[in-house]
Scaffold this active site. Structure first.
Site, mmCIF file in Angstrom:
data_model
loop_
_atom_site.group_PDB
_atom_site.id
_atom_site.type_symbol
_atom_site.label_atom_id
_atom_site.label_comp_id
_atom_site.label_asym_id
_atom_site.label_seq_id
_atom_site.Cartn_x
_atom_site.Cartn_y
_atom_site.Cartn_z
ATOM 1 N N ASP A 1 1.434 58.143 3.047
ATOM 2 C CA ASP A 1 0.877 59.434 3.431
ATOM 3 C C ASP A 1 -0.625 59.512 3.129
ATOM 4 O OD1 ASP A 1 1.757 62.318 4.085
ATOM 5 O OD2 ASP A 1 0.569 62.599 2.266
ATOM 6 N N GLU B 1 -0.640 56.476 7.388
ATOM 7 C CA GLU B 1 -0.939 57.731 8.056
ATOM 8 C C GLU B 1 -2.411 58.022 7.833
ATOM 9 O OE1 GLU B 1 -0.868 61.290 6.401
ATOM 10 O OE2 GLU B 1 -0.376 62.442 8.174
HETATM 11 C C1 NOJ Z 1 0.657 64.342 5.695
HETATM 12 C C2 NOJ Z 1 2.078 64.755 5.883
HETATM 13 O O1 NOJ Z 1 2.549 64.211 7.079
HETATM 14 C C3 NOJ Z 1 2.068 66.265 5.911
HETATM 15 O O2 NOJ Z 1 3.316 66.781 6.301
HETATM 16 C C4 NOJ Z 1 1.671 66.744 4.541
HETATM 17 O O3 NOJ Z 1 1.584 68.150 4.548
HETATM 18 C C5 NOJ Z 1 0.321 66.157 4.137
HETATM 19 N N1 NOJ Z 1 0.206 64.752 4.409
HETATM 20 C C6 NOJ Z 1 0.113 66.327 2.659
HETATM 21 O O4 NOJ Z 1 0.965 65.451 1.976
#
Ligand code: NOJ
Length: 585
Positions: free
Chosen positions: A241, A303
């Protein structure tokens, strides 16, 4: 992350490959001899040819009637996932969490939240998935913990606590204000004053999500140990993430202010000093070493909504020693059916300097669903098939989001009081949050679409579930689900689609995106034609430069449907939003 954009010519006569009267949509993917040969020959790691499917665990299947999906629910649906043609599932976080950000605020990295089940349930899921050749990928959230994590509780307890430096603590400025102008991605200042020690802590996301200090070696060790914990339990890798947010400028320079205001009413800002700092790459290399120490080629998926393909490509690492699959937000967020835009981005990532594997997706738990985001309001079901072909016929490891195979749509809350996702409350009405793309999976036309026996599922089931559901679509050979199944089976069985190079065609065409997938050496080739316009188009192909001698293409799959007859390459008609996938030689 979180770029919240608002906004027959034919199914191939299935007769082409099917016994008369039998729909491929009802068949599990077949292992062809071609497929077996390719498998034997291929030295590629599994993730290069896998189709990955994201499950938002709260919304997939509730097994105990509490209105929230859980691990045993996922296990009970593994046959569906296998029959769809999926190789790996990525499950959004299921760790213990106060659920401010629905699991992306973790209070224990090496346990399962009782809401979702137990570690034993998780182990059972992994072993049942393995029996079906499905790998399980964990979500991993290294940028921040929950403010309820014991590490943060210790850290905030005193300025001299041994864990103080595990987070980012600073004094306010001389005016008694936050240390600088950095903003949270979820609105307002990224600094929160903590009265216990009268210092501010930094949070890139919600105030309840304090950022870890990745400059501290103890933090790194603790987080790498957490990765090892799951690797030992047999996970096939991690979706990591918010990786680009791991570091901030230690000198606390103010971020540049841009014109205008955002959905939260704050000035727009360039996150220059809190995003994409070069130190991120050192951490990614260390993480890669951690996963590389385990058998089975575990994968790292990053991500990161990189600003351009050049930045995205850096995620592979200069020596291909960082992330194997950086999620391509550039392609996900084109947000309109533009053949030139997709072509440019596909070309750029395909030619990345280190030969990294592209990784495409269109929907996830942060993005409005593709059915409405790319649909024109009239031809959405046909456009859903076009997007499926763009995802699954290009050369990339595709990432699907649960329910996209049904044409699930974004269903936003109608009233502020119904909103679950805090950003929908902070930003209402301009920002309604992400509930709309997280609604329950639509299994059938029964109460709550078969998702839960509870009277009150955590999010309501959209009205479209009465028509767009697994049971109904499995019976309709023209459904979106039927198209996905045929396409996934084709991708698995045709080596050119699975392994072939990506060769763009007719690069000046502003309406139709066309490309060849061609196996190196052997010459087997598949032509893919996607009409991204609302008008029928007639085009010409000259494939001689690519070693294709014949003048026609034999359809393998098309939408709208066409018959089995071959199509002339010098007079090739494609209906509005039509998809054609056919073999050429
Ligand atoms: C990316 C995640 O996909 C999202 O859902 C989340 O709110 C943020 N990162 C913070 O962790």
């Amino acid at each position: 992350m979180l770029n919240r954009a608002k906004f027959l010519f034919a199914t191939l006569s299935l007769v082409l490959w099917l016994d008369a009267g039998t729909s491929l949509a009802q068949q599990p993917p077949q292992q062809s001899s071609k497929h077996e040969q390719a498998q034997q020959k291929s030295q590629d790691p599994w993730w290069k040819h896998a189709v990955i499917y994201e499950i938002y665990p709260r919304s997939f299947q509730d097994s105990n009637g509490d209105g929230v999906g859980d691990i045993n629910g996922i296990t009970s649906r593994l046959d569906y996932i296998r029959d769809l043609g999926i190789d790996a599932i990525w499950i959004s976080p299921m760790y213990p969490s106060p659920l401010i950000d629905f699991g992306y605020d973790i209070s224990d990295y090496t346990a399962i939240d009782p809401l979702y089940g137990t570690l034993a349930d998780f182990d059972h899921l992994v072993s049942e998935a393995k029996k079906r050749n499905i790998r399980v990928i964990m979500d991993f959230v290294p940028n921040h913990t929950s403010d309820q994590h014991p590490w943060f509780k210790e850290s905030r307890s005193s300025r001299s606590n041994p864990k103080r430096d595990w987070y980012i603590w600073r004094d306010g400025n001389a005016m008694g204000q936050p240390p600088n102008n950095w903003q949270s991605w979820f609105g307002h200042s990224a600094w929160k004053l903590d009265p216990t020690t009268n210092q501010y802590y930094y949070h890139h996301f919600y105030t309840e999500q304090p950022d870890l200090n990745w400059r501290n070696p103890q933090v790194r060790k603790a987080m790498y140990d957490a990765m090892r914990f799951w690797l030992k339990r047999g996970v096939a890798g991690f979706r990591i993430d918010a990786v680009s947010r791991l570091f901030e400028d230690p000198n606390l320079h103010d971020d540049p202010i841009l014109p205008g205001k955002n959905a939260y009413g704050d000035p727009n800002i360039a996150h220059k000093y809190t995003d994409n700092l070069p130190e991120v790459h050192e951490v990614l290399r260390e993480m890669r070493k951690v996963v590389n120490a385990y058998p089975g080629n575990p994968v790292m998926i990053s991500e990161a909504d990189e600003p351009n393909i050049a930045e995205l490509a850096k995620m592979y690492g200069a020596k291909n020693d960082e992330v194997q699959l950086p999620m391509d937000f550039q392609i996900a967020d084109v947000n309109k059916l533009s053949a030139p835009d997709f072509r440019r981005l596909l070309n750029e990532i395909d030619r990345n300097a280190v030969g990294g594997q592209p990784h495409y997706f269109f929907s996830n738990h942060d993005q409005p669903r593709q059915w409405d985001r790319y649909g024109d309001g009239v031809h959405n079901d046909q456009i859903a098939k076009l997007m499926a072909a763009l995802l699954l016929a290009t050369r990339a490891t595709p990432l699907m989001y649960y329910g996209e195979e049904l044409g699930m749509r974004t269903t936003e809350p109608a009233r502020k009081e119904d909103v679950q996702d805090p950003i929908g409350k902070i930003g209402w009405p301009e920002e309604k949050g992400r509930d709309g793309e997280r609604t329950p999976m639509q299994w059938d036309a029964s109460t709550n679409a078969g998702f839960s026996a509870s009277q009150h599922p955590w999010l309501p089931v959209p009205p479209s579930a009465s028509i767009y559901n697994v049971v109904a679509e499995a019976q309709d050979p023209k459904s979106i689900l039927a198209f996905y199944k045929r396409l996934l089976a084709l991708r698995r069985n045709e080596p050119a689609l699975r392994d072939g190079r990506y060769l763009p065609l007719n690069q000046e065409d502003t309406n139709v995106l066309s490309f060849l997938r061609k196996e190196p050496g052997r010459g087997e080739a598949i032509l893919v034609v996607l009409n991204m316009s609302a008008e029928p188009r007639t085009i010409k192909f000259d494939l001689s430069a690519h070693g294709v001698k014949g003048g026609s293409a034999n359809p393998l799959l098309a939408a709208p449907e066409i018959g089995a007859e071959s199509t002339q390459l010098n007079h090739f008609s494609v209906p509005a939003f039509g998809v054609f996938i056919g073999s050429v030689d």
